[in-house]
Design a protein around this motif. Structure first.
Motif, PDB file in Angstrom:
ATOM      1  N   ASP A  91     -34.006 -47.109 -23.381  1.00 27.13           N
ATOM      2  CA  ASP A  91     -33.912 -48.382 -22.660  1.00 27.13           C
ATOM      3  C   ASP A  91     -35.328 -48.859 -22.365  1.00 27.13           C
ATOM      4  O   ASP A  91     -36.017 -48.282 -21.516  1.00 27.13           O
ATOM      5  CB  ASP A  91     -33.129 -48.197 -21.361  1.00 27.13           C
TER       6      ASP A  91
ATOM      7  N   ASN B  74     -38.726 -44.997  -9.961  1.00 27.07           N
ATOM      8  CA  ASN B  74     -38.448 -46.209 -10.751  1.00 27.07           C
ATOM      9  C   ASN B  74     -36.955 -46.456 -10.990  1.00 27.07           C
ATOM     10  O   ASN B  74     -36.584 -47.371 -11.713  1.00 27.07           O
ATOM     11  CB  ASN B  74     -39.190 -46.160 -12.092  1.00 27.07           C
TER      12      ASN B  74
ATOM     13  N   THR C  93     -38.476 -42.242 -21.371  1.00 23.79           N
ATOM     14  CA  THR C  93     -39.124 -43.166 -20.431  1.00 23.79           C
ATOM     15  C   THR C  93     -40.558 -43.503 -20.819  1.00 23.79           C
ATOM     16  O   THR C  93     -41.162 -44.383 -20.215  1.00 23.79           O
ATOM     17  CB  THR C  93     -39.140 -42.570 -19.013  1.00 23.79           C
TER      18      THR C  93
ATOM     19  N   VAL D 130     -35.306 -35.945 -19.275  1.00 17.04           N
ATOM     20  CA  VAL D 130     -35.503 -37.311 -18.798  1.00 17.04           C
ATOM     21  C   VAL D 130     -37.006 -37.521 -18.611  1.00 17.04           C
ATOM     22  O   VAL D 130     -37.602 -37.005 -17.674  1.00 17.04           O
ATOM     23  CB  VAL D 130     -34.760 -37.570 -17.476  1.00 17.04           C
ATOM     24  N   GLY D 131     -37.614 -38.234 -19.538  1.00 14.07           N
ATOM     25  CA  GLY D 131     -39.063 -38.418 -19.470  1.00 14.07           C
ATOM     26  C   GLY D 131     -39.643 -38.785 -20.811  1.00 14.07           C
ATOM     27  O   GLY D 131     -38.968 -39.336 -21.681  1.00 14.07           O
TER      28      GLY D 131
ATOM     29  N   THR E 163     -37.031 -49.056 -18.873  1.00 14.67           N
ATOM     30  CA  THR E 163     -37.520 -47.889 -18.127  1.00 14.67           C
ATOM     31  C   THR E 163     -39.029 -47.744 -18.228  1.00 14.67           C
ATOM     32  O   THR E 163     -39.624 -46.955 -17.483  1.00 14.67           O
ATOM     33  CB  THR E 163     -36.866 -46.591 -18.629  1.00 14.67           C
ATOM     34  N   THR E 164     -39.665 -48.495 -19.139  1.00 13.96           N
ATOM     35  CA  THR E 164     -41.111 -48.352 -19.342  1.00 13.96           C
ATOM     36  C   THR E 164     -41.931 -49.386 -18.579  1.00 13.96           C
ATOM     37  O   THR E 164     -43.161 -49.365 -18.639  1.00 13.96           O
ATOM     38  CB  THR E 164     -41.460 -48.464 -20.845  1.00 13.96           C
TER      39      THR E 164
ATOM     40  N   TYR F 120     -37.245 -32.845 -15.920  1.00 14.39           N
ATOM     41  CA  TYR F 120     -38.147 -33.993 -15.844  1.00 14.39           C
ATOM     42  C   TYR F 120     -39.538 -33.537 -15.412  1.00 14.39           C
ATOM     43  O   TYR F 120     -39.784 -32.337 -15.221  1.00 14.39           O
ATOM     44  CB  TYR F 120     -37.584 -35.077 -14.937  1.00 14.39           C
TER      45      TYR F 120
ATOM     46  N   VAL G 264     -34.729 -44.540 -12.531  1.00 13.69           N
ATOM     47  CA  VAL G 264     -34.112 -43.878 -13.681  1.00 13.69           C
ATOM     48  C   VAL G 264     -33.274 -42.682 -13.230  1.00 13.69           C
ATOM     49  O   VAL G 264     -32.155 -42.466 -13.720  1.00 13.69           O
ATOM     50  CB  VAL G 264     -35.189 -43.444 -14.701  1.00 13.69           C
TER      51      VAL G 264
ATOM     52  N   ILE H  36     -39.476 -40.613 -12.148  1.00 19.82           N
ATOM     53  CA  ILE H  36     -38.127 -41.141 -12.411  1.00 19.82           C
ATOM     54  C   ILE H  36     -37.341 -41.343 -11.119  1.00 19.82           C
ATOM     55  O   ILE H  36     -36.359 -42.083 -11.097  1.00 19.82           O
ATOM     56  CB  ILE H  36     -37.332 -40.243 -13.378  1.00 19.82           C
TER      57      ILE H  36
END
Length: 386
Positions: A175, A44, A137, A92-93, A178-179, A36, A46, A41
């Motif tokens: 998803d 938030n 994300t 993840v990102g 996540t934004t 990441y 995630v 993350i």
């Protein structure tokens, strides 16, 4: 329509709560490297969702992948993966983290040469890659559903692209929720990035490809409609869902099948990022309007189609419609909070020669769908962008 070969094996898992489904798509006994960026993350929620879904798997973390991921940082991740005998990578990102993970996946198994050769040869020398997936994300680059990436080597100020069929994500989880907490700047950048991705594949010359053209025009129209809504209503799930899917569809190979592609705006933009650290989407917003103005004649037919179908411009002379469409495009970028002039980023005419020198060094001297964007044309584009 031109001949084409379409291939995209990435499984897309879209919607609320889909991060929990990680457990279904990563082998239960895999040693996983979770990659990441700056750590948002963990703020938030995630990260917690990802860790919960991974359960009892053996997990190693690697953080700090930058926007415009650097070769230097990514090689540290390669070393960590080898040391810890990693079997699966999870990005993840946003696009930078996913781009970086693609390079890491290829570099881990790259034998013989320095892994920088992957970038020097555009990925043509990649024969295998470690399996990886992504949790998106930040919708922007489309990296979650394609096989390409871009890496910057800070030490030589080079930003290079690569692509390989071995570098498709096995899956990507999208998803939209996540934004919700993304900074406004990243939302604007994401919409502009996706928009220019579509334009690089659409704004060339006609080859009797109505399916691809209509797909592309639909994406552009949706970005124009939904982009400002995302700025005004950050937690509107439907708006975020539409933007996220637009960004993915903009560069997953669907609209590029059977049509010529340009990418000259991106190549010049890469040098602006490498030399001056300007956000990728910002460089595209600077270059594209001037690129269209300078190359108006070679793109006339598609510019007229674009003016009518995307911007609804049907009255007036051909030139006036084209000029208005380009201005409206530039205005949209500005509406999304992305400035469109070199001067907006404290650059002037004195900065142009080093950009041209970098293009020449990287053999970017005949760009575009007709290979007619010479260094002189690039110079004209940059000068008009001042």
């Amino acid at each position: 329509m031109l001949n084409f070969d379409f291939y995209n094996p990435t499984q897309i898992m879209f919607g609320k709560g889909r991060i929990a489904d990680l457990d279904k798509v990563i082998p239960a006994d895999a040693r996983v490297l979770v990659l990441y960026g700056g750590g948002s993350i963990k703020q938030n929620g995630v990260f917690d969702q990802v860790m919960s879904a991974l359960g009892a798997r053996s997990i190693i973390e690697f953080s700090g992948i930058e926007p415009n991921p650097s070769y230097e940082t990514l090689m540290q991740a390669v070393d960590s993966a080898k040391k810890n005998k990693i079997e699966f990578l999870l990005a993840v990102g946003g696009g930078s983290v996913i781009d970086g993970t693609k390079f890491i996946a290829a570099a881990i198994l790259f034998d013989g040469e320095d892994p920088w050769a992957i970038l020097e040869k555009g990925g043509r020398n990649v024969t295998q890659a470690l399996p990886f997936g992504s949790v998106l994300t930040l919708p922007a680059t489309g990296s979650e559903m394609n096989s390409g990436g871009v890496v910057t080597r800070k030490s030589i100020k080079a930003k290079m692209a690569f692509s390989s069929r071995h570098c498709f994500p096995k899956f990507s989880i999208l998803d939209p929720a996540t934004t919700f907490t993304l900074p406004i700047r990243q939302v604007g950048n994401g919409a502009v990035d996706a928009y220019v991705h579509v334009m690089e594949q659409y704004m060339t010359y006609p080859v009797n490809s109505p399916v691809q053209d209509r797909f592309a025009e639909g994406l552009l129209t949706t970005l124009i409609e939904e982009g400002p809504k995302a700025l005004a209503s950050p937690e509107d799930y439907d708006v975020r869902a539409n933007l996220m899917w637009c960004a993915t569809m903009a560069l997953n190979g669907v609209i590029s099948t059977g049509v010529p592609q340009d990418w000259s705006t991106h190549m010049i933009g890469h040098e602006l990022t490498a030399l001056h650290g300007i956000d990728h989407a910002q460089t595209l917003a600077i270059v594209l309007p001037s690129m269209l103005r300078i190359r108006k004649e070679s793109k006339r037919a598609k510019l007229l189609q674009y003016a009518e179908r995307v911007w609804g411009l049907r009255d007036g002379s051909e030139d006036s419609r084209i000029d208005r469409a380009i201005t409206m495009t530039q205005d949209f970028f500005e509406q999304m909070g992305v400035k469109t002039r070199l001067a907006d980023y404290q650059l002037n005419a004195g900065n142009i020669p080093p950009i041209l020198a970098a293009l020449e060094t990287h053999r970017m001297v005949s760009l575009g769908e007709k290979r007619d964007v010479t260094l002189d044309v690039s110079r004209q584009v940059l000068e008009l962008s001042l």
